[in-house]
Every structure is written in structure tokens, then in C-alpha cells.
Design a protein around this motif. Structure first.
Motif, PDB file in Angstrom:
ATOM      1  N   LYS A  39     -16.644  68.233  -4.629  1.00  0.00           N
ATOM      2  CA  LYS A  39     -17.625  69.203  -4.146  1.00  0.00           C
ATOM      3  C   LYS A  39     -17.347  70.594  -4.704  1.00  0.00           C
ATOM      4  N   ALA A  40     -18.422  71.379  -4.765  1.00  0.00           N
ATOM      5  CA  ALA A  40     -18.338  72.795  -5.119  1.00  0.00           C
ATOM      6  C   ALA A  40     -19.021  73.601  -4.022  1.00  0.00           C
ATOM      7  N   ASN A  41     -18.353  74.658  -3.594  1.00  0.00           N
ATOM      8  CA  ASN A  41     -18.872  75.516  -2.532  1.00  0.00           C
ATOM      9  C   ASN A  41     -19.984  76.404  -3.089  1.00  0.00           C
ATOM     10  N   LEU A  42     -21.166  76.337  -2.489  1.00  0.00           N
ATOM     11  CA  LEU A  42     -22.313  77.112  -2.967  1.00  0.00           C
ATOM     12  C   LEU A  42     -22.312  78.544  -2.450  1.00  0.00           C
ATOM     13  N   THR A  43     -21.653  78.785  -1.330  1.00  0.00           N
ATOM     14  CA  THR A  43     -21.709  80.106  -0.693  1.00  0.00           C
ATOM     15  C   THR A  43     -20.580  81.036  -1.130  1.00  0.00           C
ATOM     16  N   SER A  44     -19.460  80.486  -1.589  1.00  0.00           N
ATOM     17  CA  SER A  44     -18.306  81.332  -1.893  1.00  0.00           C
ATOM     18  C   SER A  44     -18.530  82.329  -3.028  1.00  0.00           C
ATOM     19  N   PRO A  45     -19.346  82.034  -4.079  1.00  0.00           N
ATOM     20  CA  PRO A  45     -19.533  83.036  -5.133  1.00  0.00           C
ATOM     21  C   PRO A  45     -20.132  84.345  -4.628  1.00  0.00           C
ATOM     22  N   ALA A  46     -20.832  84.310  -3.495  1.00  0.00           N
ATOM     23  CA  ALA A  46     -21.381  85.547  -2.935  1.00  0.00           C
ATOM     24  C   ALA A  46     -20.269  86.514  -2.542  1.00  0.00           C
ATOM     25  N   PHE A  47     -19.062  85.982  -2.311  1.00  0.00           N
ATOM     26  CA  PHE A  47     -17.900  86.799  -1.961  1.00  0.00           C
ATOM     27  C   PHE A  47     -16.889  86.844  -3.112  1.00  0.00           C
ATOM     28  N   ARG A  48     -17.387  86.582  -4.328  1.00  0.00           N
ATOM     29  CA  ARG A  48     -16.553  86.617  -5.539  1.00  0.00           C
ATOM     30  C   ARG A  48     -15.397  85.627  -5.443  1.00  0.00           C
ATOM     31  N   ASN A  49     -15.698  84.486  -4.811  1.00  0.00           N
ATOM     32  CA  ASN A  49     -14.695  83.474  -4.566  1.00  0.00           C
ATOM     33  C   ASN A  49     -15.209  82.152  -5.116  1.00  0.00           C
ATOM     34  N   TYR A  50     -14.325  81.338  -5.714  1.00  0.00           N
ATOM     35  CA  TYR A  50     -14.744  80.064  -6.301  1.00  0.00           C
ATOM     36  C   TYR A  50     -13.940  78.949  -5.641  1.00  0.00           C
ATOM     37  N   SER A  51     -14.656  78.067  -4.948  1.00  0.00           N
ATOM     38  CA  SER A  51     -14.009  77.092  -4.073  1.00  0.00           C
ATOM     39  C   SER A  51     -14.469  75.677  -4.415  1.00  0.00           C
ATOM     40  N   PHE A  52     -13.506  74.746  -4.459  1.00  0.00           N
ATOM     41  CA  PHE A  52     -13.783  73.350  -4.778  1.00  0.00           C
ATOM     42  C   PHE A  52     -12.973  72.457  -3.836  1.00  0.00           C
ATOM     43  N   ALA A  53     -13.442  71.224  -3.663  1.00  0.00           N
ATOM     44  CA  ALA A  53     -12.745  70.305  -2.764  1.00  0.00           C
ATOM     45  C   ALA A  53     -12.905  68.877  -3.255  1.00  0.00           C
ATOM     46  N   VAL A  54     -11.927  68.053  -2.922  1.00  0.00           N
ATOM     47  CA  VAL A  54     -11.981  66.613  -3.179  1.00  0.00           C
ATOM     48  C   VAL A  54     -11.730  65.909  -1.857  1.00  0.00           C
ATOM     49  N   GLU A  55     -12.662  65.044  -1.479  1.00  0.00           N
ATOM     50  CA  GLU A  55     -12.501  64.278  -0.239  1.00  0.00           C
ATOM     51  C   GLU A  55     -12.300  62.809  -0.570  1.00  0.00           C
ATOM     52  N   ARG A  56     -11.395  62.177   0.157  1.00  0.00           N
ATOM     53  CA  ARG A  56     -11.149  60.753  -0.005  1.00  0.00           C
ATOM     54  C   ARG A  56     -11.444  60.057   1.319  1.00  0.00           C
ATOM     55  N   VAL A  57     -12.365  59.092   1.289  1.00  0.00           N
ATOM     56  CA  VAL A  57     -12.684  58.310   2.482  1.00  0.00           C
ATOM     57  C   VAL A  57     -11.546  57.320   2.712  1.00  0.00           C
ATOM     58  N   LEU A  58     -10.842  57.478   3.828  1.00  0.00           N
ATOM     59  CA  LEU A  58      -9.694  56.620   4.114  1.00  0.00           C
ATOM     60  C   LEU A  58     -10.124  55.294   4.718  1.00  0.00           C
ATOM     61  N   THR A  59     -11.053  55.387   5.662  1.00  0.00           N
ATOM     62  CA  THR A  59     -11.576  54.210   6.334  1.00  0.00           C
ATOM     63  C   THR A  59     -12.865  54.613   7.021  1.00  0.00           C
ATOM     64  N   LYS A  60     -13.505  53.701   7.681  1.00  0.00           N
ATOM     65  CA  LYS A  60     -14.753  54.004   8.370  1.00  0.00           C
ATOM     66  C   LYS A  60     -14.527  55.091   9.421  1.00  0.00           C
ATOM     67  N   GLY A  61     -15.229  56.229   9.258  1.00  0.00           N
ATOM     68  CA  GLY A  61     -15.122  57.320  10.219  1.00  0.00           C
ATOM     69  C   GLY A  61     -13.981  58.288   9.985  1.00  0.00           C
ATOM     70  N   LEU A  62     -13.208  58.113   8.916  1.00  0.00           N
ATOM     71  CA  LEU A  62     -12.056  58.977   8.689  1.00  0.00           C
ATOM     72  C   LEU A  62     -11.958  59.365   7.211  1.00  0.00           C
ATOM     73  N   GLY A  63     -11.770  60.679   6.952  1.00  0.00           N
ATOM     74  CA  GLY A  63     -11.642  61.172   5.588  1.00  0.00           C
ATOM     75  C   GLY A  63     -10.574  62.245   5.491  1.00  0.00           C
ATOM     76  N   LEU A  64     -10.008  62.380   4.308  1.00  0.00           N
ATOM     77  CA  LEU A  64      -8.988  63.395   4.041  1.00  0.00           C
ATOM     78  C   LEU A  64      -9.472  64.252   2.875  1.00  0.00           C
ATOM     79  N   GLN A  65      -9.465  65.567   3.059  1.00  0.00           N
ATOM     80  CA  GLN A  65      -9.971  66.467   2.029  1.00  0.00           C
ATOM     81  C   GLN A  65      -8.918  67.498   1.640  1.00  0.00           C
ATOM     82  N   LEU A  66      -8.928  67.879   0.371  1.00  0.00           N
ATOM     83  CA  LEU A  66      -8.069  68.946  -0.125  1.00  0.00           C
ATOM     84  C   LEU A  66      -8.957  69.980  -0.801  1.00  0.00           C
TER      85      LEU A  66
END
Length: 269
Positions: A39-66
Motif C-alpha cells: 500500500k501507499a498512503n494517499l494523505t501523507s504527501p500533504a504533510f511532505r511525508n511519504y508512507s508505505f506499508a506491507v500487510e500479510r494475511v496470517l489467517t482468517k480475520g488476522l493480519g500483520l502489517q509493517l
């Protein structure tokens, strides 16, 4: 009898159609296993900030993101607005760059594979590098305006490092024919912890300062640094060396808290 037959036929056809439309699973239309979302954050550039994330689905109903974010060196976002609520010391000269790292655990309350309403618990590490914080003071023997005031200029630089834990909630949707387009609305998150501040710089004045003028300077520096968002400084935390004309604040601990919210777009692999 005809009505009963029609009802049975309707139920049979409905069951057949349902069987032909299987429930969504991560591997549906995925390029890989369907459990990784970038993912890429759409709102952060408005604050001169560039934000990205990777999420991994661990199991049904549970995910881990960095999540990671960076701000290149430049003026403090919203500095002019913050000046209106400060103590009269301008933040417009301050230059700042930052980096943060956010591991995050998500619970999708509806049991979806990376989609639906979610609750999150996270840890955030942030570091800010500060430079060009130029301050100007007028000091006196009695700490009040007088004809014998001396002008002192001070340029500070250093960093702020913080560690915080947070909670929040949001919603994530999957779009497209193969449900590979992702829209993540991080509605709100609140985190709190502690920060450590280190600043140092040299001051200049037309003539030497007396002990009382040094104390007046110490108080005004504390007020000026406290104009930085969230930072609170006590006078005793500020060290002034008159012989070297140096001011320093070393590893000053301060409570730290912030609110996060964002809208991100991504792709599921």
C-alpha cells in the motif's frame, strides 16, 4: 401442490447457484498466494511525508502489517499555524526530517481475509532530525524589559527519538474483478509513550552575560524549545556554558503522544 413444487424448485436452483459462487478466499484471482498487500498512503504527501506499508494475511480475520515513512529535510509542516498557538517564538526557520517504523497487528472483526472493519494494536518508533532552529532573545538582569537589555541569538540542532504503543480502528475494502485493488481507511489511531530530546548550539551576544542574564536566557530557551510540538522542557534541563557560549539539552525525557489517520491504496498479490 403446485405451490409446494415451485418452492422446492426455487430452493434447489438457489442452492445450485450458491454452490457455483464460492466464498472469497485469498488465492482467488491472486498473482501469488493472495495474502500479501502492498500500500501507499494517499494523505501523507500533504504533510511532505511519504508512507508505505506491507500487510500479510496470517489467517482468517488476522493480519500483520509493517509501515515505514520518511520526510525529507525541509520546513516543519503547518509551521505558520503552530506559530499562532506558540509562545511567540517562530518555528518557520526550523528544518526537519523524519523516519518512522510501525509494526501493526490487525483483527478483522467480520473474519475477512484482509478486508472488512478492523481493530489494530501497534508500536511506533519515530526519529526527527532538527536543524536551523534559530532563536532570538532579549535578556536583562531582572528578567523584564529594560533599557539595558542585551540581544542574544541562538541556533540549535539535534534530534527527537520516541517509542510509543497505540490502538485504533479502520476499514479495508477489496475491489476489482479479482478483488486485487485495496482501499484502506485508517479511521483513527492514538499512541502514547516517551521521547528523548537532544539539542545543542552556540549563542552570540554583543557582550558577555552576567549570571542573572544567563538565568534569564535559560528560562527563555526553555520557553522557546517548549514551543516544539509535544516537547516540555524544565529550566534545569538546559546547560549553558558562558565561556564557550554554548547551550545544550542532552537526552531530555518527555511524554509523547500523537494521533494517526490515513487513506491508502494498494494491490493484493
Amino acid at each position: 401442490m403446485k405451490k409446494i413444487s415451485a418452492l422446492l424448485l426455487s430452493l434447489t436452483l438457489g442452492g445450485t447457484l450458491a454452490a457455483q459462487t464460492p466464498k472469497f478466499t485469498p488465492d482467488h484471482g491472486a498473482l501469488l498466494d493472495g495474502k500479501t498487500i502492498v500500500k501507499a498512503n494517499l494523505t501523507s504527501p500533504a504533510f511532505r511525508n511519504y508512507s508505505f506499508a506491507v500487510e500479510r494475511v496470517l489467517t482468517k480475520g488476522l493480519g500483520l502489517q509493517l509501515g515505514v515513512a520518511t520526510m525529507p529535510e525541509g520546513s516543519l509542516p503547518l509551521a505558520s499555524t503552530l506559530d499562532k498557538f506558540g509562545g511567540g517564538v517562530s518555528l518557520t526557520s526550523l528544518k526537519i526530517k523524519s523516519f518512522y517504523l510501525t509494526p501493526e497487528l490487525r483483527w478483522y472483526t467480520g473474519g475477512g481475509y484482509g478486508h472488512g472493519f478492523y481493530l489494530m494494536a501497534y508500536y511506533r518508533y519515530q526519529t526527527y532530525n532538527l536543524s536551523g532552529y534559530d532563536l532570538k532573545f532579549k535578556v536583562s538582569e531582572n528578567g523584564t524589559s529594560s533599557a539595558n537589555e542585551k540581544e542574544v541569538r541562538l541556533a540549535l540542532s539535534g534530534d527527537v527519538k520516541s517509542n510509543a504503543l497505540g490502538l485504533g480502528f479502520g476499514a479495508q475494502w477489496l475491489f476489482g474483478r479479482n478483488k486485487n485493488i485495496v482501499l484502506d481507511w485508517n479511521i483513527v489511531g492514538v499512541h502514547a509513550g516517551k521521547a528523548k530530546l537532544t539539542l545543542a548550539g552556540d549563542y552570540s551576544s554583543n557582550s558577555g552575560l552576567s549570571e542573572k542574564e544567563i538565568e534569564d536566557l535559560r528560562k527563555q530557551v526553555g520557553d522557546g524549545v517548549s514551543d516544539l510540538p509535544v516537547i516540555k522542557i524544565a529550566d534545569q534541563d538546559i546547560k549553558i556554558d558562558p565561556s564557550k557560549k554554548n547551550v545544550s539539552l542532552d537526552n531530555i525525557a518527555s511524554p509523547w503522544g500523537w494521533i494517526r489517520a490515513s487513506l491508502s491504496i494498494g494491490f493484493r498479490f
